[in-house]
Write a protein that holds these residues in place. Structure first.
Motif, mmCIF file in Angstrom:
data_model
loop_
_atom_site.group_PDB
_atom_site.id
_atom_site.type_symbol
_atom_site.label_atom_id
_atom_site.label_comp_id
_atom_site.label_asym_id
_atom_site.label_seq_id
_atom_site.Cartn_x
_atom_site.Cartn_y
_atom_site.Cartn_z
ATOM 1 N N THR A 108 0.866 -1.185 0.000
ATOM 2 C CA THR A 108 0.000 0.000 0.000
ATOM 3 C C THR A 108 0.900 1.232 0.000
ATOM 4 O OG1 THR A 108 -0.133 0.430 2.387
ATOM 5 C CG2 THR A 108 -1.651 -1.240 1.486
ATOM 6 N N LEU A 129 -9.840 3.637 7.308
ATOM 7 C CA LEU A 129 -9.458 3.206 5.969
ATOM 8 C C LEU A 129 -10.618 2.446 5.342
ATOM 9 C CD1 LEU A 129 -5.783 2.132 6.697
ATOM 10 C CD2 LEU A 129 -6.648 4.339 5.886
ATOM 11 N N ALA A 130 -10.579 2.279 4.048
ATOM 12 C CA ALA A 130 -11.663 1.616 3.312
ATOM 13 C C ALA A 130 -12.077 0.324 4.001
ATOM 14 C CB ALA A 130 -11.220 1.328 1.880
ATOM 15 N N GLY A 131 -13.358 0.207 4.275
ATOM 16 C CA GLY A 131 -13.903 -1.001 4.872
ATOM 17 C C GLY A 131 -13.916 -1.026 6.388
ATOM 18 N N LYS A 132 -13.267 -0.083 7.041
ATOM 19 C CA LYS A 132 -13.179 -0.093 8.503
ATOM 20 C C LYS A 132 -14.208 0.815 9.180
ATOM 21 C CE LYS A 132 -9.652 -2.843 8.446
ATOM 22 N NZ LYS A 132 -9.813 -4.232 8.803
ATOM 23 N N GLU A 133 -14.949 1.589 8.401
ATOM 24 C CA GLU A 133 -15.925 2.508 8.970
ATOM 25 C C GLU A 133 -16.933 1.814 9.891
ATOM 26 O OE1 GLU A 133 -19.224 5.799 7.500
ATOM 27 O OE2 GLU A 133 -17.794 5.010 6.043
ATOM 28 N N HIS A 173 -18.343 13.080 6.414
ATOM 29 C CA HIS A 173 -18.026 12.990 4.991
ATOM 30 C C HIS A 173 -17.624 14.340 4.404
ATOM 31 C CE1 HIS A 173 -19.084 8.783 4.802
ATOM 32 N NE2 HIS A 173 -20.170 9.062 5.492
ATOM 33 N N TYR A 179 -4.493 8.398 1.918
ATOM 34 C CA TYR A 179 -5.183 7.418 2.759
ATOM 35 C C TYR A 179 -5.916 6.363 1.935
ATOM 36 C CZ TYR A 179 -4.281 10.239 6.928
ATOM 37 O OH TYR A 179 -3.677 10.917 7.963
ATOM 38 N N SER A 211 -8.702 5.371 -1.500
ATOM 39 C CA SER A 211 -10.122 5.610 -1.774
ATOM 40 C C SER A 211 -10.959 4.909 -0.708
ATOM 41 C CB SER A 211 -10.496 5.117 -3.171
ATOM 42 O OG SER A 211 -10.344 3.722 -3.230
ATOM 43 N N GLY A 212 -12.044 5.532 -0.369
ATOM 44 C CA GLY A 212 -12.937 4.958 0.632
ATOM 45 C C GLY A 212 -12.586 5.321 2.062
ATOM 46 N N ALA A 213 -11.505 6.073 2.276
ATOM 47 C CA ALA A 213 -11.138 6.502 3.637
ATOM 48 C C ALA A 213 -12.122 7.568 4.111
ATOM 49 C CB ALA A 213 -9.722 7.038 3.667
ATOM 50 N N VAL A 214 -12.506 7.505 5.386
ATOM 51 C CA VAL A 214 -13.515 8.409 5.943
ATOM 52 C C VAL A 214 -13.008 8.992 7.260
ATOM 53 C CG1 VAL A 214 -15.867 8.563 6.867
ATOM 54 C CG2 VAL A 214 -15.385 7.077 4.924
#
Length: 167
Positions: free
Chosen positions: A27, A125-129, A141, A149, A151-154
């Motif tokens: 990554t 990170l993506a998928g951890k929200e 958002h 970070y 894509s998909g980082a929030v």
């Protein structure tokens, strides 16, 4: 499995950097020792020590709410904020899913509470929200998350007073 959660010492940094490199292999998230050190002030960054071996760490630093560090460069500014930003949390791969990360976050939350921080934030990170939402964090958002970070980082945050006390 127990272990001692304690502040990071100078001797810990090579192991912390190795854990980070292993966790983010393949990554763009690896920051290296210098980047990690710049985001680990005393009192809000900890390691999980299992018989002299670092099994995990959590790095957090005061940071303005709705903002987060840029992974492309080390921190050079010391922020005086009422928000504590959980920058990185890593547990050694063979020891994951045993509650060690939760212990580290609980310890950090207690430290934040003791030091008077009003809020804690992080970038999921993506998928951890969903994991962080289940632990009391809410997404923002509208907050800009640097591209480093992924894509998909929030960006997410929680009021320290609302977060459960660590057991």
């Amino acid at each position: 499995m127990t272990g001692l959660i304690r502040g990071i010492t100078e001797a810990d940094w090579p192991q912390v950097a190795a854990l980070e490199a292993g966790a983010y292999t393949d990554t763009s998230l690896t920051e290296g020792e210098a980047g990690l050190r710049s985001r680990a002030p005393a009192g809000t960054s900890f390691v999980l020590d299992l018989d002299g071996r670092i099994a995990g760490y959590v790095l957090a630093l005061p940071y303005p709410r709705l903002h987060c560090p840029d992974l492309s460069r080390p921190e050079q500014v010391v922020h005086h904020a009422t928000n504590l930003h959980l920058h990185d949390l890593v547990v050694s791969a063979p020891l994951r899913r045993r509650g060690l990360g939760t212990r580290l976050v609980g310890h950090l939350t207690d430290a934040a509470r003791a030091r008077g921080f009003a809020t804690m934030s992080l970038v999921a990170l993506a998928g951890k929200e969903p994991f962080w939402q289940a632990n009391g964090y809410r997404p923002h958002h509208e907050a800009r998350v640097p591209a480093g970070y992924g894509s998909g980082a929030v960006y997410m945050s929680a009021r320290v007073a609302v977060l459960r006390k660590a057991s």
